[in-house]
Write an enzyme that holds these catalytic residues in place. Structure first.
Site, PDB file in Angstrom:
ATOM      1  N   LYS A   1      10.607  -0.502  -7.354  1.00 24.03           N
ATOM      2  CA  LYS A   1      10.534  -1.954  -7.404  1.00 24.03           C
ATOM      3  C   LYS A   1      11.917  -2.455  -7.804  1.00 24.03           C
ATOM      4  CE  LYS A   1       7.676  -5.706  -9.237  1.00 24.03           C
ATOM      5  NZ  LYS A   1       6.502  -6.031 -10.065  1.00 24.03           N
TER       6      LYS A   1
ATOM      7  N   VAL B   1      10.052  -4.098  -2.734  1.00 27.85           N
ATOM      8  CA  VAL B   1       9.354  -2.860  -2.979  1.00 27.85           C
ATOM      9  C   VAL B   1       9.775  -1.864  -1.908  1.00 27.85           C
ATOM     10  CG1 VAL B   1       7.104  -1.766  -2.973  1.00 27.85           C
ATOM     11  CG2 VAL B   1       7.406  -3.963  -4.086  1.00 27.85           C
TER      12      VAL B   1
ATOM     13  N   GLY C   1       7.817  -4.375   1.452  1.00 30.68           N
ATOM     14  CA  GLY C   1       7.504  -5.780   1.255  1.00 30.68           C
ATOM     15  C   GLY C   1       8.482  -6.427   0.295  1.00 30.68           C
TER      16      GLY C   1
ATOM     17  N   PHE D   1      10.050 -12.025  -6.795  1.00 32.06           N
ATOM     18  CA  PHE D   1      10.823 -11.394  -7.850  1.00 32.06           C
ATOM     19  C   PHE D   1      11.587 -10.158  -7.399  1.00 32.06           C
ATOM     20  CE2 PHE D   1       7.114 -13.300 -10.188  1.00 32.06           C
ATOM     21  CZ  PHE D   1       7.814 -14.431 -10.582  1.00 32.06           C
ATOM     22  N   GLY D   2      11.373  -9.706  -6.178  1.00 31.31           N
ATOM     23  CA  GLY D   2      12.108  -8.535  -5.749  1.00 31.31           C
ATOM     24  C   GLY D   2      11.500  -7.846  -4.543  1.00 31.31           C
TER      25      GLY D   2
ATOM     26  N   ASP E   1      -3.767 -10.229 -13.775  1.00 27.85           N
ATOM     27  CA  ASP E   1      -3.432 -10.401 -12.354  1.00 27.85           C
ATOM     28  C   ASP E   1      -4.281  -9.497 -11.469  1.00 27.85           C
ATOM     29  OD1 ASP E   1      -2.087 -11.586 -10.243  1.00 27.85           O
ATOM     30  OD2 ASP E   1      -0.386 -10.201 -10.321  1.00 27.85           O
TER      31      ASP E   1
END
Length: 352
Positions: A69, A54, A47, A51-52, A161
């Site tokens: 990550k 995985v 995915g 921000f980046g 979160d």
């Protein structure tokens, strides 16, 4: 004098150079990433978020499957690394938090290496076609997450979160409902908490955050309660697209917050209006209860014009749209395949 076409060609050339630089630093399947101690073969991507990326990989030195990550932004990387270093003092097995192995740089990216986990609770529900879990299944999950939150409180960390796609099953085949808490990219210490901070994903956001009241570790307990509601009902407990509707759902379910809390909230005016029948207190200050921003009241407000205007106002300031993007779009430490697993558009049938 240079022509317009000359400037256009220069801009095109600059854009191409930038794109080429980005493409040359892109991590691809079968790439080998090297840290100071290990080499990692990228086997698949699970995915991508704001921000980046995985990825699933293999530690070639140890022949061990891991999750990586791969972060794009240096500022985001520094914040997450700082929190991971704090959380790493906890026992990942006893305290039910993801195990962090190491960090390293690969070209322009910061890479974080974690233990490989199975799937998120959100993914589990997708596979179950949104069938709720039984209380006997929810009970051990609850116990493990309470253990994790108690451990975080002990070191002064607020996760901020909590949502189904940030709770991972370790290995659902061999250890059913063994879970771990992941993704500390939006976490912070209690020393850094500030009144009015915009935190938590919509639908799992504590009312003190929404109203702009002082916050504490209690916001994680609210998030946990919402997660448990999701597990039992298989729908998001409160609205996930509009902060106004989310607050309306909270009032509808639990009642209106006390007047002294509403008066102290920095953002109360976005959701409630003052009662017109106000009186003055002995010190000259206005007294009276706050009422929902609707002529009909929150409980009977399916399509009130005041409510629609308030919702539009909140969305225009970014409270609902931008914060939701931060919380929902950030790639999890993908100790599995949950980077995009919590997208509101993929939510369960009947999600508000």
């Amino acid at each position: 004098m240079p022509s317009n076409s000359h400037f256009a060609n220069c801009l095109t050339a600059d854009k191409t150079d930038k794109e080429q630089k980005s493409e040359s630093s892109e991590v691809l399947i079968n790439d080998i990433l090297c840290s100071s101690t290990s080499r990692y073969l990228i086997t698949e991507f699970n995915g991508e978020g704001r921000f980046g990326k995985v990825a699933k990989g293999m530690n070639i030195n140890k022949l061990q499957d891991v999750a990586l990550k791969i972060l794009k932004a240096e500022k985001t990387a520094r914040r997450e690394i700082k929190m991971l270093e704090v959380v790493s003092i906890l026992d990942p097995v006893k305290k039910n938090v993801v195990q962090f192995f190491e960090k390293f740089k690969h070209k322009e990216h910061t890479c974080l290496v974690f233990e490989l986990l199975d799937k998120s609770l959100f993914q589990l529900f997708k596979e179950r076609h949104w069938r709720p879990l039984s209380p006997s299944a929810i009970r051990p999950i609850t116990h493990q997450l309470l253990t994790a939150l108690d451990a975080l409180k002990g070191i002064g960390v607020i996760h901020s979160d909590l949502k189904p796609d940030n709770i991972m099953l370790a290995n659902h085949l061999t250890e059913p409902f063994r879970v771990k808490l992941i993704d500390f990219g939006l976490s912070f210490t209690t020393l850094n908490k500030k009144c009015g901070m915009r935190l938590q994903p919509l639908g799992y956001r504590a009312p003190e955050v929404t109203l702009g009241l002082p916050i504490s570790e209690a916001i994680d307990m609210w998030g946990l309660g919402c997660v448990l509601g999701f597990l039992y009902l298989a729908i998001h407990p409160f609205a996930i697209h509009c902060e106004y509707q989310s607050m309306r759902g909270i009032v509808d379910t639990l009642g209106q917050p006390a007047d002294h809390l509403l008066c102290a909230g920095n953002y109360t005016h976005k959701f409630f209006k003052d009662n017109l029948d106000q009186a003055l207190s002995p010190d000259g200050k206005a007294e009276g209860s706050a009422v929902p921003r609707s002529n009909d009241g929150v409980k009977n407000m399916p399509h009130s014009s005041d409510g629609a205007e308030a919702a539009a106002e909140i969305d225009a300031t970014g409270s609902a749209v931008e914060d939701s993007a931060v919380s929902q779009g950030a790639a999890s430490p993908a100790e599995g395949t949950s980077a995009n697993g919590g997208s509101p558009d993929e939510g369960p049938p009947g999600a508000r």
